[in-house]
Design a protein around this motif. Sequence first.
Motif, mmCIF file in Angstrom:
data_model
loop_
_atom_site.group_PDB
_atom_site.id
_atom_site.type_symbol
_atom_site.label_atom_id
_atom_site.label_comp_id
_atom_site.label_asym_id
_atom_site.label_seq_id
_atom_site.Cartn_x
_atom_site.Cartn_y
_atom_site.Cartn_z
ATOM 1 N N ASP A 33 1.034 -1.323 -0.165
ATOM 2 C CA ASP A 33 -0.225 0.069 -0.140
ATOM 3 C C ASP A 33 0.856 1.252 -0.025
ATOM 4 O O ASP A 33 1.757 1.414 -1.055
ATOM 5 N N ASP A 52 -4.864 -2.919 -0.307
ATOM 6 C CA ASP A 52 -6.171 -2.305 -0.928
ATOM 7 C C ASP A 52 -6.090 -0.803 -1.263
ATOM 8 O O ASP A 52 -7.328 -0.220 -1.583
ATOM 9 N N ASP A 54 -5.798 1.855 0.255
ATOM 10 C CA ASP A 54 -6.673 3.111 0.903
ATOM 11 C C ASP A 54 -5.804 3.977 1.704
ATOM 12 O O ASP A 54 -6.433 5.075 1.813
ATOM 13 N N SER A 55 -4.627 3.802 1.926
ATOM 14 C CA SER A 55 -3.849 4.651 2.454
ATOM 15 C C SER A 55 -2.785 5.306 1.529
ATOM 16 O O SER A 55 -1.819 6.055 1.898
ATOM 17 N N THR A 59 -2.883 7.718 -5.947
ATOM 18 C CA THR A 59 -2.977 6.380 -6.867
ATOM 19 C C THR A 59 -2.401 6.501 -8.238
ATOM 20 O O THR A 59 -2.145 5.532 -8.784
ATOM 21 N N ARG A 72 -4.242 -6.114 -6.141
ATOM 22 C CA ARG A 72 -5.277 -5.083 -5.547
ATOM 23 C C ARG A 72 -6.075 -6.122 -4.566
ATOM 24 O O ARG A 72 -6.694 -7.045 -5.047
ATOM 25 N N GLN A 74 -9.215 -6.573 -1.493
ATOM 26 C CA GLN A 74 -10.431 -5.925 -0.985
ATOM 27 C C GLN A 74 -10.104 -5.322 0.353
ATOM 28 O O GLN A 74 -9.355 -5.672 1.149
ATOM 29 N N HIS A 75 -10.673 -4.037 0.619
ATOM 30 C CA HIS A 75 -10.842 -3.291 1.842
ATOM 31 C C HIS A 75 -10.963 -4.055 3.037
ATOM 32 O O HIS A 75 -10.548 -4.050 4.027
ATOM 33 N N GLU A 76 -12.076 -4.860 2.887
ATOM 34 C CA GLU A 76 -12.432 -6.052 4.118
ATOM 35 C C GLU A 76 -11.886 -7.096 3.630
ATOM 36 O O GLU A 76 -12.484 -7.878 2.972
ATOM 37 N N LYS A 77 -10.954 -7.403 4.581
ATOM 38 C CA LYS A 77 -10.188 -8.543 4.437
ATOM 39 C C LYS A 77 -9.901 -9.198 5.648
ATOM 40 O O LYS A 77 -9.820 -8.532 6.692
ATOM 41 N N SER A 80 -3.717 -8.241 6.843
ATOM 42 C CA SER A 80 -3.323 -6.757 6.840
ATOM 43 C C SER A 80 -2.553 -7.027 5.418
ATOM 44 O O SER A 80 -2.294 -7.825 5.043
ATOM 45 N N ASP A 81 -2.368 -5.694 4.900
ATOM 46 C CA ASP A 81 -1.338 -5.566 3.728
ATOM 47 C C ASP A 81 0.005 -6.025 3.846
ATOM 48 O O ASP A 81 0.516 -6.592 3.000
#
Length: 223
Positions: A33, A52, A54-55, A59, A72, A74-77, A80-81
Amino acid sequence: MLGVIFTGAEAPKPQVIKQILKTQRDALFIAADSGLTSAENAGIKPDWIIGDMDSLEDTSRLCAYPQERIIRLQHEKDFSDTEMAVSLAVDKGCKSIWIIGGGGGRTDHLFAIRSLFEREHFPRRWITGTEEIFCIDAQQTEENAIHFSLKSNASVSVFPLGDGPWKAVSTGLKWPLEDLRWSRGFFGLSNVAQDGEFAITAHLGRFMILLSVQDSIFTLFGR
């Protein structure tokens, strides 16, 4: 092969990262990320990017990379990245893993990275903006000992990991580790490398060794 993972939150300054990696030309670089920003600021173009996103503030950075090298999530997983980046490094054949970044920020994220050192495939080294952390394991013949050349009177803290039992031998520390009766929740805080030179070998169990980046980063030799 060495796998170097750049993750979000507090990271060393770009010039420090360059110093750390100047001899690691054959490493596999992975950005988790927003770790992409730290990597690029240090002049590193990752081989893989995972997360994901998100941070990742910008992009558009992703447009400079082959899309097949961007994973890539999913945000809900469930993972952790950074955790997924470690798994990716293992899948790509990395036998040793370093994490750069991940300092400061949310405490739960900090604890999540720390928990990775309890896993079967644990990181060997973790460098934040202020700490340098190493992991040694008695069962890993190539990763059961470390030797350092630091500043005189550098602070050294040691924590046991895993289920034990634990036994460690040290040289060069003000308070030797040989006679310590390690147990879960026990630790050796703020020991001192009086002359700068010291070594620790794990005879049983796994240990985490914490140093200050200020004391270590430009004079460190781990082996």
